[in-house]
Design an enzyme around this catalytic site. Structure first.
Site, short mmCIF file in Angstrom:
data_model
loop_
_atom_site.label_atom_id
_atom_site.label_comp_id
_atom_site.label_asym_id
_atom_site.label_seq_id
_atom_site.Cartn_x
_atom_site.Cartn_y
_atom_site.Cartn_z
N HIS A 276 0.61 -1.59 0.17
CA HIS A 276 0.25 0.13 0.08
C HIS A 276 0.77 1.48 0.12
O HIS A 276 0.10 2.01 -0.90
CB HIS A 276 -1.13 -0.05 1.04
CG HIS A 276 -2.12 1.03 1.65
ND1 HIS A 276 -2.76 0.75 0.83
CD2 HIS A 276 -1.74 2.59 1.50
CE1 HIS A 276 -3.71 2.63 1.09
NE2 HIS A 276 -2.61 3.23 1.53
N GLU A 277 1.93 0.79 1.02
CA GLU A 277 2.30 2.81 1.04
C GLU A 277 3.22 3.17 -0.30
O GLU A 277 3.82 3.68 -0.50
CB GLU A 277 3.68 2.73 2.57
CG GLU A 277 2.80 2.71 3.51
CD GLU A 277 1.89 3.69 3.58
OE1 GLU A 277 1.87 5.32 2.89
OE2 GLU A 277 1.29 3.20 4.38
N HIS A 280 1.51 4.20 -2.43
CA HIS A 280 2.25 6.42 -3.06
C HIS A 280 3.12 6.55 -3.21
O HIS A 280 3.21 7.60 -4.31
CB HIS A 280 1.82 6.02 -1.30
CG HIS A 280 0.38 6.15 -0.71
ND1 HIS A 280 -0.64 7.33 -0.68
CD2 HIS A 280 -0.45 5.76 0.54
CE1 HIS A 280 -2.05 7.26 -0.47
NE2 HIS A 280 -1.99 6.09 0.21
N GLU A 309 -4.54 8.27 -2.89
CA GLU A 309 -5.28 6.77 -2.42
C GLU A 309 -5.26 5.57 -3.18
O GLU A 309 -5.02 4.27 -3.19
CB GLU A 309 -6.23 6.99 -1.31
CG GLU A 309 -6.23 7.31 -0.17
CD GLU A 309 -4.85 7.01 1.07
OE1 GLU A 309 -4.55 5.40 0.85
OE2 GLU A 309 -4.29 7.33 1.55
#
Length: 519
Positions: A276-277, A280, A309
């Site tokens: 997830h990060e 980003h 996101e």
């Protein structure tokens, strides 16, 4: 390129210095959340308040206003649209900054730093009462901020809408109501449908197999490192640390940081948080940073937090939670566990895929499955409105949280630590941020549909199965990253997909995924 002595060139130099100050603040924030000792919180608050005051002064001073006006005066009929857009964005932000009382800016910075420190301690001790005064102070300060900023808004906005503009430009409560209504209507039904989904508990009969709940931290770190290496992690520009709440942070044009955390009893949490990060960070690394119209100009910034996101959720959910990814990574995980495939915890790759996609609502947002995640966001959004615009007492937050959790998800926290204290956002006064997470799911699904309309149905899974995630990254780098702030989030979606933003692609994606997961 503008002449060296032009107003545009002087404005660019001013913006570059402002970016330097902002990057110092980002570095201090990253340090605060990774390695700073708890006793340093008060001094860090003073440091961040000082920087916030200096940044505000640079962005609201008469000298800066004159620079912006002079650059606007240099525009002619042949001026490039990129130049016009940059100056339009700078003018809007200038007017907002000029509305703010410098004393309020400094007070907010101190309250945010203090709120962060108090929240970390209160969550660890499950003590909402200890956090409540800090939250009340932040709400009061943010209301003041919204009142001051309202005068600069080009249209009338509610206090919550004003505070949401930095995260989601042009967002309105009415539009969120349109987008969230299908989610509130359909997601609870989908959750009911999967209530009898196959178990993902360990099925291994071998005493030597490592049970998922006992995965060593070192092993989880090795898997996270392996994932990043396969997805283009460059240690000369990137760095990963641990924090209480995973996040991504860009300190400079060539300095990208992410954090993760290892959660006891949740062995896949760190792995998925890393995916997830890193999503980003890939977006930040791909934003346009060279040329006359980008860094340090606004056009080189992220479109919105919803788009941000969408990129993290694409890599976490569309890629790392995909069936093709589970089949490819299943042998790697077995090897890390030191177990043969026949004795590993899930039985086979299908079981591992189910473990990556739990089909029941959980209490913790960052651990939530794709079905329940957006309902977590609806809960937080509605509570923000209650706190900021409907005079709900802070003391009522735990009870309201638990009640709404029961109504939306059919579950209730046993403690405030796994309830209203779980997120860092309100501890830093980030009201208006949460809806961007749900918008990210909608945007991600619509962009993925556009990708497959171009390549053919099943093309994303095929690329993942072949270990060609770079192909997915290249598509995003060509279609999404370069747009920066040339458009808002809805404009980006329509430009890339050819259709207005809608909840329909996300709901189609979920329904398509559920059937094989339950097989």
């Amino acid at each position: 390129m503008a002449p060296f002595d032009s107003a545009l060139a002087r404005l660019r130099s001013h913006l570059h210095q402002t970016r330097l100050l902002g990057s110092i603040s980002s570095a201090l924030y990253y340090d605060q959340n990774t390695v700073m000792p708890a006793a340093g919180a008060a001094w860090r608050g003073d440091q961040l308040a000082l920087l916030a005051g200096q940044l505000h002064q640079r962005q609201s001073s008469a000298e800066y206003a004159e620079l912006v006006a002079a650059a606007e005066a240099e525009l002619d009929v042949d001026a490039l649209p990129e130049r016009r857009r940059n100056l339009q964005l700078l003018r809007l932000e200038l007017e907002r900054q000029r509305c703010l009382d410098p004393a309020l800016v400094a007070a907010l910075a101190k309250a945010q730093s203090r709120g962060n420190a108090v929240w970390q301690d209160a969550r660890a001790r499950n003590d909402f009462a200890a956090f409540a005064p800090a939250l009340q102070e932040l709400i009061a300060l943010r209301r003041q901020q919204a009142s001051q900023l309202a005068a600069a808004e080009p249209v009338a906005r509610s206090p919550w809408e004003v505070l949401a503009q930095p995260f989601e430009p042009e967002v309105t409560k009415a539009r969120l109501g349109e987008l969230f209504a299908p989610l509130k209507a359909e997601l609870p039904d989908l959750l009911q449908q999967v209530a009898g989904a196959p178990s993902v508990e360990p099925v291994s009969a071998s005493r030597d197999a490592v049970e998922p709940l006992d995965w060593p931290e070192a092993m989880q770190e090795e898997l996270c490192t392996a994932l990043l290496e396969r997805w283009g992690y460059d240690p000369s520009r990137c760095q990963r640390s641990h924090s209480a709440h995973p996040f991504s942070c860009t300190v400079g044009p060539q300095d990208f940081r992410i954090t993760t955390r290892v959660v006891p009893g949740q062995p896949l949490s760190a792995f998925l948080a890393t995916a997830h990060e890193w999503g980003h960070s890939l977006y930040e690394q791909g934003l346009p940073r060279s040329g006359d119209h980008y860094f340090p100009w606004p056009l080189g910034e992220a479109t919105s937090m919803g788009v941000h996101e969408s990129q993290s959720l694409f890599w976490e959910c569309r890629v790392a939670r995909s069936r093709a990814f589970a089949e490819r990574w299943h042998p790697h995980v077995c090897a890390a566990l030191g177990s043969a495939p026949a004795s590993e915890p899930w039985g086979d790759a299908q079981g591992f895929w189910r473990a990556l996609n739990p089909l029941k609502p959980g209490l913790i947002r960052v651990e939530a499955d794709e079905l329940s995640y957006c309902l977590h966001i609806v809960l937080r959004y509605e509570l923000e409105l209650a706190l900021l615009e409907q005079d709900m007492p802070v003391e009522d937050l735990p009870e309201q949280w638990n009640q709404r959790m029961r109504n939306l998800l059919g579950i209730q926290p046993k403690s405030d630590a796994e309830g209203c204290l779980q997120d860092i956002h309100w501890a830093e006064g980030l009201f208006g941020y949460f809806p961007s997470y749900a918008l990210g799911h909608l945007i991600s699904a619509q962009l993925a549909e556009a990708m497959e309309q171009e390549w053919g149905d099943g093309a994303i899974e095929a690329a993942i199965g072949a270990g060609q995630e770079s192909r997915l990254h290249d598509w995003l780098a060509q279609r999404v990253y370069p747009l920066g702030r040339s458009v808002d989030a809805e404009g980006l979606v329509e430009q890339v997909s050819g259709a207005p933003l809608s909840a329909a692609p996300f709901l189609r994606y979920l329904r398509h995924k559920l059937e094989p997961l339950q097989a």
